[in-house]
Design a protein around this motif. Sequence first.
Motif, PDB file in Angstrom:
ATOM      1  N   PRO A 145       0.814  -1.219   0.000  1.00 37.46           N
ATOM      2  CA  PRO A 145       0.000   0.000   0.000  1.00 37.46           C
ATOM      3  C   PRO A 145       0.848   1.270   0.000  1.00 37.46           C
ATOM      4  N   THR A 146       0.313   2.302  -0.636  1.00 36.05           N
ATOM      5  CA  THR A 146       0.966   3.610  -0.646  1.00 36.05           C
ATOM      6  C   THR A 146       0.398   4.524   0.431  1.00 36.05           C
ATOM      7  N   GLY A 147      -0.796   4.196   0.904  1.00 39.63           N
ATOM      8  CA  GLY A 147      -1.489   5.053   1.862  1.00 39.63           C
ATOM      9  C   GLY A 147      -2.526   5.939   1.197  1.00 39.63           C
ATOM     10  N   ASP A 148      -2.587   5.891  -0.133  1.00 36.21           N
ATOM     11  CA  ASP A 148      -3.547   6.717  -0.882  1.00 36.21           C
ATOM     12  C   ASP A 148      -4.793   5.953  -1.322  1.00 36.21           C
ATOM     13  N   GLU A 149      -4.843   4.654  -1.043  1.00 30.90           N
ATOM     14  CA  GLU A 149      -5.941   3.824  -1.535  1.00 30.90           C
ATOM     15  C   GLU A 149      -7.276   4.175  -0.873  1.00 30.90           C
ATOM     16  N   ILE A 150      -8.291   4.191  -1.716  1.00 34.21           N
ATOM     17  CA  ILE A 150      -9.668   4.402  -1.253  1.00 34.21           C
ATOM     18  C   ILE A 150     -10.496   3.237  -1.759  1.00 34.21           C
ATOM     19  N   ALA A 151     -11.182   2.560  -0.844  1.00 34.46           N
ATOM     20  CA  ALA A 151     -12.074   1.464  -1.219  1.00 34.46           C
ATOM     21  C   ALA A 151     -13.461   2.043  -1.479  1.00 34.46           C
ATOM     22  N   VAL A 152     -14.038   1.684  -2.619  1.00 34.62           N
ATOM     23  CA  VAL A 152     -15.394   2.093  -2.958  1.00 34.62           C
ATOM     24  C   VAL A 152     -16.252   0.834  -2.948  1.00 34.62           C
ATOM     25  N   LEU A 153     -17.081   0.723  -1.922  1.00 36.69           N
ATOM     26  CA  LEU A 153     -17.959  -0.436  -1.788  1.00 36.69           C
ATOM     27  C   LEU A 153     -19.334  -0.048  -2.307  1.00 36.69           C
ATOM     28  N   THR A 154     -19.760  -0.727  -3.362  1.00 38.77           N
ATOM     29  CA  THR A 154     -21.103  -0.517  -3.880  1.00 38.77           C
ATOM     30  C   THR A 154     -21.968  -1.621  -3.290  1.00 38.77           C
ATOM     31  N   THR A 155     -23.003  -1.213  -2.556  1.00 36.88           N
ATOM     32  CA  THR A 155     -23.886  -2.177  -1.903  1.00 36.88           C
ATOM     33  C   THR A 155     -25.308  -1.991  -2.419  1.00 36.88           C
ATOM     34  N   SER A 156     -26.160  -2.913  -2.044  1.00 43.40           N
ATOM     35  CA  SER A 156     -27.567  -2.821  -2.438  1.00 43.40           C
ATOM     36  C   SER A 156     -28.273  -1.646  -1.773  1.00 43.40           C
ATOM     37  N   LYS A 157     -27.634  -1.001  -0.801  1.00 45.51           N
ATOM     38  CA  LYS A 157     -28.210   0.172  -0.132  1.00 45.51           C
ATOM     39  C   LYS A 157     -27.538   1.481  -0.531  1.00 45.51           C
ATOM     40  N   GLY A 158     -26.457   1.404  -1.352  1.00 47.04           N
ATOM     41  CA  GLY A 158     -25.747   2.610  -1.765  1.00 47.04           C
ATOM     42  C   GLY A 158     -24.244   2.406  -1.730  1.00 47.04           C
ATOM     43  N   THR A 159     -23.519   3.516  -1.897  1.00 48.25           N
ATOM     44  CA  THR A 159     -22.055   3.469  -2.018  1.00 48.25           C
ATOM     45  C   THR A 159     -21.373   4.013  -0.766  1.00 48.25           C
ATOM     46  N   ILE A 160     -20.284   3.340  -0.394  1.00 49.96           N
ATOM     47  CA  ILE A 160     -19.472   3.718   0.764  1.00 49.96           C
ATOM     48  C   ILE A 160     -18.047   3.917   0.272  1.00 49.96           C
ATOM     49  N   ARG A 161     -17.419   5.006   0.686  1.00 51.92           N
ATOM     50  CA  ARG A 161     -16.013   5.272   0.350  1.00 51.92           C
ATOM     51  C   ARG A 161     -15.209   5.253   1.647  1.00 51.92           C
ATOM     52  N   ASN A 211     -20.736  -9.649  -4.869  1.00 59.64           N
ATOM     53  CA  ASN A 211     -21.958 -10.417  -4.620  1.00 59.64           C
ATOM     54  C   ASN A 211     -21.982 -11.198  -3.309  1.00 59.64           C
ATOM     55  N   LEU A 212     -21.045 -10.893  -2.392  1.00 64.78           N
ATOM     56  CA  LEU A 212     -21.172 -11.456  -1.048  1.00 64.78           C
ATOM     57  C   LEU A 212     -22.250 -10.658  -0.307  1.00 64.78           C
ATOM     58  N   LYS A 213     -22.768 -11.229   0.781  1.00 66.24           N
ATOM     59  CA  LYS A 213     -23.814 -10.569   1.559  1.00 66.24           C
ATOM     60  C   LYS A 213     -23.282 -10.212   2.946  1.00 66.24           C
ATOM     61  N   PHE A 214     -23.880  -9.182   3.524  1.00 69.80           N
ATOM     62  CA  PHE A 214     -23.625  -8.902   4.935  1.00 69.80           C
ATOM     63  C   PHE A 214     -24.364  -9.976   5.730  1.00 69.80           C
ATOM     64  N   HIS A 215     -23.681 -10.566   6.708  1.00 71.41           N
ATOM     65  CA  HIS A 215     -24.262 -11.701   7.424  1.00 71.41           C
ATOM     66  C   HIS A 215     -24.438 -11.467   8.928  1.00 71.41           C
ATOM     67  N   GLU A 257     -22.171  -5.446  -3.850  1.00 70.07           N
ATOM     68  CA  GLU A 257     -22.182  -5.632  -5.303  1.00 70.07           C
ATOM     69  C   GLU A 257     -20.768  -5.638  -5.867  1.00 70.07           C
ATOM     70  N   SER A 258     -19.924  -4.746  -5.362  1.00 68.80           N
ATOM     71  CA  SER A 258     -18.522  -4.712  -5.796  1.00 68.80           C
ATOM     72  C   SER A 258     -17.697  -3.900  -4.813  1.00 68.80           C
ATOM     73  N   VAL A 259     -16.390  -4.158  -4.842  1.00 67.42           N
ATOM     74  CA  VAL A 259     -15.416  -3.342  -4.113  1.00 67.42           C
ATOM     75  C   VAL A 259     -14.333  -2.967  -5.124  1.00 67.42           C
ATOM     76  N   VAL A 260     -14.178  -1.669  -5.362  1.00 67.16           N
ATOM     77  CA  VAL A 260     -13.185  -1.150  -6.283  1.00 67.16           C
ATOM     78  C   VAL A 260     -12.196  -0.315  -5.475  1.00 67.16           C
ATOM     79  N   ILE A 261     -10.925  -0.442  -5.795  1.00 66.34           N
ATOM     80  CA  ILE A 261      -9.894   0.308  -5.076  1.00 66.34           C
ATOM     81  C   ILE A 261      -9.395   1.439  -5.972  1.00 66.34           C
ATOM     82  N   GLU A 262      -9.621   2.666  -5.534  1.00 63.61           N
ATOM     83  CA  GLU A 262      -9.104   3.838  -6.247  1.00 63.61           C
ATOM     84  C   GLU A 262      -7.679   4.120  -5.759  1.00 63.61           C
ATOM     85  N   ASN A 263      -6.866   4.666  -6.646  1.00 59.60           N
ATOM     86  CA  ASN A 263      -5.479   5.052  -6.333  1.00 59.60           C
ATOM     87  C   ASN A 263      -4.587   3.868  -5.999  1.00 59.60           C
TER      88      ASN A 263
END
Length: 175
Positions: free
Chosen positions: A10-26, A52-56, A166-172
């Motif tokens: 890691p560089t320390g600049d990474e941002i995880a963007v979690l897209t869920t069925s309820k909206g997006t979290i950064r 496509n994993l679920k919160f359990h 729905e997905s997890v994308v890593i920015e930066n």
Amino acid sequence: MALYTPAYQPTGDEIAVLTTSKGTIRVQLAGKDAPIHVGNFVELAQKGFYDNLKFHRYVPGFVIQGGCPTTRDLTPEQVINEGSRRGCGTGNPGYSIKEEFTTNPHNEHNDGTLAMARSSNPNSAGSQFYFCLGAQPMLDDGYTVFGQTVEGMDVIGKLRVGDVIESVVIENAAE
């Protein structure tokens, strides 16, 4: 189970963007404080592991937890109604990682903190993570914090058992 050391640095600049069925979290990932956890999370996200994993697990005022691969082939209703019987909360990526709560200088469980779940073995985290629903200082000495929510606290507050990652994308992320 063997301890895994991620290749991703890691560089320390990474941002995880979690897209869920309820909206997006950064989430601003804490790559400098918890490099093993962030490296592992980035690698899993880039492989599509979380898609496509679920919160359990949901405990009001405490945590919402996801990242268990046993939820992948279940419908949200199955996770809600049969989760514990079907092993939800017991899965991992086939390895575990070393704890970093003893070395992370900012290992504080605040509202919206992202941290890794584990079993009773301190070195048993793998893929399951949780968001804190309010400050949880009693977890500081036992669970590794590896990120802090910067957008989407309202989404975290709406998440419940059965909701979909729905997905997890890593920015930066470094190449």
